[in-house]
Motif scaffolding. Structure first.
Motif, PDB file in Angstrom:
ATOM      1  N   ASN A  24       0.811  -1.216   0.000  1.00 24.76           N
ATOM      2  CA  ASN A  24       0.000   0.000   0.000  1.00 24.76           C
ATOM      3  C   ASN A  24       0.849   1.274   0.000  1.00 24.76           C
ATOM      4  O   ASN A  24       0.390   2.335   0.408  1.00 24.76           O
ATOM      5  CB  ASN A  24      -0.953  -0.024   1.192  1.00 24.76           C
ATOM      6  CG  ASN A  24      -2.048  -1.045   0.980  1.00 24.76           C
ATOM      7  OD1 ASN A  24      -2.995  -0.797   0.257  1.00 24.76           O
ATOM      8  ND2 ASN A  24      -1.903  -2.215   1.593  1.00 24.76           N
ATOM      9  N   LYS A  99      -8.801  -4.527  10.412  1.00 20.98           N
ATOM     10  CA  LYS A  99      -9.023  -4.467   8.971  1.00 20.98           C
ATOM     11  C   LYS A  99      -7.842  -3.694   8.374  1.00 20.98           C
ATOM     12  O   LYS A  99      -7.330  -2.760   8.985  1.00 20.98           O
ATOM     13  CB  LYS A  99     -10.330  -3.762   8.667  1.00 20.98           C
ATOM     14  CG  LYS A  99     -11.533  -4.441   9.304  1.00 20.98           C
ATOM     15  CD  LYS A  99     -12.766  -4.211   8.484  1.00 20.98           C
ATOM     16  CE  LYS A  99     -14.012  -4.865   8.995  1.00 20.98           C
ATOM     17  NZ  LYS A  99     -13.950  -6.067   9.754  1.00 20.98           N
ATOM     18  N   TYR A 101      -7.614  -1.531   6.014  1.00 19.38           N
ATOM     19  CA  TYR A 101      -7.809  -0.095   5.828  1.00 19.38           C
ATOM     20  C   TYR A 101      -7.749   0.652   7.157  1.00 19.38           C
ATOM     21  O   TYR A 101      -7.339   1.811   7.204  1.00 19.38           O
ATOM     22  CB  TYR A 101      -9.097   0.227   5.064  1.00 19.38           C
ATOM     23  CG  TYR A 101     -10.377  -0.178   5.739  1.00 19.38           C
ATOM     24  CD1 TYR A 101     -10.977   0.635   6.692  1.00 19.38           C
ATOM     25  CD2 TYR A 101     -11.019  -1.368   5.414  1.00 19.38           C
ATOM     26  CE1 TYR A 101     -12.158   0.269   7.316  1.00 19.38           C
ATOM     27  CE2 TYR A 101     -12.196  -1.747   6.029  1.00 19.38           C
ATOM     28  CZ  TYR A 101     -12.760  -0.922   6.980  1.00 19.38           C
ATOM     29  OH  TYR A 101     -13.938  -1.281   7.601  1.00 19.38           O
ATOM     30  N   ASP A 102      -8.096  -0.001   8.279  1.00 18.86           N
ATOM     31  CA  ASP A 102      -7.942   0.641   9.590  1.00 18.86           C
ATOM     32  C   ASP A 102      -6.460   0.848   9.911  1.00 18.86           C
ATOM     33  O   ASP A 102      -6.060   1.902  10.408  1.00 18.86           O
ATOM     34  CB  ASP A 102      -8.585  -0.200  10.706  1.00 18.86           C
ATOM     35  CG  ASP A 102     -10.103  -0.147  10.687  1.00 18.86           C
ATOM     36  OD1 ASP A 102     -10.660   0.834  10.134  1.00 18.86           O
ATOM     37  OD2 ASP A 102     -10.729  -1.089  11.230  1.00 18.86           O
ATOM     38  N   ASP A 105      -5.142   3.641   7.485  1.00 14.07           N
ATOM     39  CA  ASP A 105      -5.646   4.961   7.892  1.00 14.07           C
ATOM     40  C   ASP A 105      -4.951   5.449   9.162  1.00 14.07           C
ATOM     41  O   ASP A 105      -4.606   6.620   9.277  1.00 14.07           O
ATOM     42  CB  ASP A 105      -7.159   4.928   8.120  1.00 14.07           C
ATOM     43  CG  ASP A 105      -7.946   4.830   6.825  1.00 14.07           C
ATOM     44  OD1 ASP A 105      -7.350   5.029   5.741  1.00 14.07           O
ATOM     45  OD2 ASP A 105      -9.161   4.531   6.889  1.00 14.07           O
TER      46      ASP A 105
END
Length: 183
Positions: A24, A99, A101-102, A105
Motif C-alpha cells: 500500500n 481491517k 484499511y484501519d 488509515d
C-alpha cells in the motif's frame, strides 16, 4: 521522513505487517524481533513510527516506548486485553483483529500528525541567546539616543531593516552598531 520500524517476536507476523504496508505504498525500514533491535534502528533514524506487538522476548511495548527517541511514535497492534493505559496518550492502539484499511488509515494519520508537529516546531520562534538579546538591546539604545526613537520604534526599525535586507535581527542590530560607531 516516514520511517517505519516493525517489531514482532514472530518473524511471520513482522513479514505479514511489512507486506501489507509495502503493498500500500508505505516503505518499511526495518523488521525486528525484539526491542533492542528496534531501539538500535531507531537511534540511526531521525524520526518515524514503530509498529509493534505488546511483548517481545526482551521487553514489553511500554519499555520500548520509554526508551524510544522522542521523534518516534508508537502504534501498538494487539488485542485490547494486552493494552495498558499509558496515561499520556503517546501510544496509539489498534485492536486485533484489524481491517487493513484501519491499519493504513491509522498509519497515515500518525504520519500526518508527525508532519504537523515538525512544521509547527520549524515555524516556532527561536529562542535568542542572552548575547543576541544584548546586541539587539544595545542597537535599540543607540537608535533611541541618536534618533530620539522610543524603544518600540527602535525595535520596529531594526525589524523592518532585517526583513528588507533578508538578514536576521541580530545581524541587522550588529550592522546598526557598526554604522553608528563608525560615525
Amino acid at each position: 521522513m516516514e520511517n517505519v520500524i516493525i517489531v514482532f517476536p514472530k518473524p511471520e507476523d513482522g513479514r505479514n505487517m511489512k507486506n501489507i504496508l509495502t503493498r500500500n505504498g508505505i516503505t518499511v525500514d526495518a523488521v525486528c524481533r525484539n526491542g533492542a533491535q528496534a531501539l538500535e534502528y531507531a537511534n540511526t533514524l531521525s524520526g518515524g513510527l514503530v509498529i509493534c506487538g505488546y511483548r517481545f522476548n526482551d521487553m514489553y511495548y511500554t519499555q520500548l516506548e520509554e526508551n524510544l527517541p522522542d521523534c518516534f511514535d508508537m502504534l501498538l497492534v494487539a488485542s485490547q486485553g494486552h493494552w495498558i493505559d499509558d496515561g499520556n496518550g503517546k501510544i496509539i492502539k489498534l485492536a486485533m483483529p484489524f481491517k487493513v484499511y484501519d491499519l493504513l488509515d491509522t498509519v497515515r494519520m500518525m504520519f500526518e500528525a508527525q508532519h504537523r508537529r515538525r512544521k509547527k516546531a520549524r515555524l516556532a520562534p527561536k529562542e535568542r541567546s542572552e548575547e543576541d538579546r544584548q546586541i539587539i538591546s544595545k542597537a535599540k539604545s543607540l537608535l533611541m539616543d541618536r534618533n530620539n526613537m522610543t524603544e518600540a520604534e527602535a525595535h520596529k526599525y531594526i525589524q523592518k531593516c532585517s526583513m528588507d535586507s533578508g538578514n536576521g535581527m541580530v545581524e541587522t542590530a550588529k550592522m546598526v552598531l557598526c554604522l553608528y560607531r563608525a560615525n
